[in-house]
Design a protein around this motif. Structure first.
Motif, short mmCIF file in Angstrom:
data_model
loop_
_atom_site.label_atom_id
_atom_site.label_comp_id
_atom_site.label_asym_id
_atom_site.label_seq_id
_atom_site.Cartn_x
_atom_site.Cartn_y
_atom_site.Cartn_z
N HIS A 1 38.98 40.98 47.38
CA HIS A 1 38.79 40.50 45.91
C HIS A 1 38.89 41.98 45.09
O HIS A 1 38.37 43.02 45.78
CB HIS A 1 37.37 40.06 45.45
CG HIS A 1 37.44 39.83 44.21
ND1 HIS A 1 37.92 38.37 43.39
CD2 HIS A 1 36.73 40.60 43.00
CE1 HIS A 1 37.73 38.37 42.15
NE2 HIS A 1 37.16 39.53 41.98
N GLU B 1 48.79 42.66 33.25
CA GLU B 1 49.34 41.89 33.94
C GLU B 1 50.07 42.85 34.96
O GLU B 1 50.18 42.45 36.19
CB GLU B 1 50.10 40.67 33.22
CG GLU B 1 49.38 39.89 32.73
CD GLU B 1 48.62 38.82 33.53
OE1 GLU B 1 49.06 38.69 34.64
OE2 GLU B 1 47.53 38.35 33.22
N ARG C 1 47.86 43.95 37.63
CA ARG C 1 47.44 43.06 38.70
C ARG C 1 48.72 42.81 39.69
O ARG C 1 48.34 42.60 40.64
CB ARG C 1 47.27 41.49 37.88
CG ARG C 1 46.90 40.52 38.74
CD ARG C 1 46.56 39.11 37.80
NE ARG C 1 45.29 38.93 37.50
CZ ARG C 1 45.05 39.07 36.12
NH1 ARG C 1 46.04 39.21 35.23
NH2 ARG C 1 43.61 39.12 35.40
N SER D 1 48.46 43.69 43.66
CA SER D 1 48.72 42.79 44.36
C SER D 1 49.57 42.97 45.66
O SER D 1 49.48 42.97 46.69
CB SER D 1 49.35 41.33 43.89
OG SER D 1 49.69 40.43 44.83
N GLU E 1 47.25 37.39 43.59
CA GLU E 1 46.95 37.74 42.41
C GLU E 1 45.65 37.07 41.53
O GLU E 1 45.07 37.59 40.84
CB GLU E 1 48.19 37.53 41.21
CG GLU E 1 49.51 38.46 41.49
CD GLU E 1 50.55 38.14 40.56
OE1 GLU E 1 50.32 37.64 39.56
OE2 GLU E 1 51.60 38.38 40.88
N SER E 2 45.39 35.90 42.31
CA SER E 2 44.34 34.97 41.87
C SER E 2 43.15 35.85 42.02
O SER E 2 41.87 35.44 41.76
CB SER E 2 44.35 33.62 42.45
OG SER E 2 44.49 33.92 44.16
N GLU E 3 43.23 36.84 43.25
CA GLU E 3 41.96 37.41 43.72
C GLU E 3 41.77 38.78 42.93
O GLU E 3 40.78 39.52 43.17
CB GLU E 3 41.96 37.78 44.94
CG GLU E 3 41.94 36.56 45.81
CD GLU E 3 40.43 35.63 45.66
OE1 GLU E 3 39.57 36.32 45.51
OE2 GLU E 3 40.44 34.56 45.87
N GLU F 1 40.81 40.64 39.17
CA GLU F 1 40.49 40.50 37.67
C GLU F 1 40.92 41.75 37.11
O GLU F 1 40.84 42.97 37.65
CB GLU F 1 38.87 40.36 37.84
CG GLU F 1 38.27 39.11 38.57
CD GLU F 1 36.98 39.12 38.51
OE1 GLU F 1 36.32 39.26 37.36
OE2 GLU F 1 36.13 38.52 39.52
#
Length: 205
Positions: A144, A173, A176, A180, A187-189, A191
């Motif tokens: 994360h 973005e 992110r 990643s 990317e979902s991990e 923030e």
């Protein structure tokens, strides 16, 4: 640059005398006093970023003590340094900022002012993360991450903090996506948090 490059350190521009000689003021006086002068404002923003670069975690490292080490005031006016120190201290004392910059449990990797280059959509792109906290699993692999970006330009003119943060969405973005790729992490991990240092507030994007 790869994800394993060493951090690129730069000494803050303001001297310890300015940091040690000013009292912390109330919440209403946290703004950038040079916001109406673009060159001064950019220099002020750089000074605040360089102070945050010296903070690992809050509380514990002592932002004022850590920020004072090794400073050189020769090229900076005393009032400029005093204003930057006051702004920085107030931001560090704000609860949302302190919570965001607290050390998470478990193994962690911290990047500060980390330059990077990455290929996205067939193009080689570069940038610099203000702060990235990478939480690791038991085997030391990233599980994360949180990208933190400091903004010193204030929130005036915006009805809400969310509205003030919206112009920075594309930048976050990009961060992110870049992170990643660098960490091989979904990317979902990841923030993204924008810190408005003048207001002492944090917005998730």
């Amino acid at each position: 640059a790869s994800a394993e490059d060493p951090e690129n350190k730069r000494p803050p521009p303001c001297g310890s005398k300015a940091l040690s000689g000013r009292a912390v003021t109330d919440h209403a006086s946290r703004g950038n006093p040079f916001a109406d002068e673009s060159a001064e404002s950019r220099a002020f923003g750089s000074a605040i970023h360089e102070l945050f670069e010296r903070v690992d975690w809050l509380p514990g490292s002592g932002p004022a003590v850590g920020a004072e080490a090794g400073m050189d005031s020769a090229s900076q006016a005393e009032d400029f340094c005093a204003a930057a120190a006051e702004h920085f201290r107030n931001a560090c004392e704000a609860e949302p900022v302190g919570t965001l910059m607290a050390r998470p449990p478990g193994p962690v990797r911290l990047w500060r002012e980390r330059p990077f280059r990455v290929i996205l959509d067939g193009a080689l792109l570069s940038g610099r993360f203000d702060r990235v906290v990478v939480e690791l699993d038991e085997e030391g692999a990233p599980r994360h991450a949180t990208v933190v970006d400091f903004k010193t330009d204030g929130t005036s003119g915006a009805d809400t903090l969310g509205a003030a943060a919206e112009p920075h969405r594309a930048q976050m973005e990009f961060y992110r996506r870049a992170l990643s790729r660098l960490l091989a992490l979904a990317e979902s991990e990841i923030e993204c948090r924008v810190v408005f240092t003048s207001a002492g507030e944090v917005v998730a994007l």
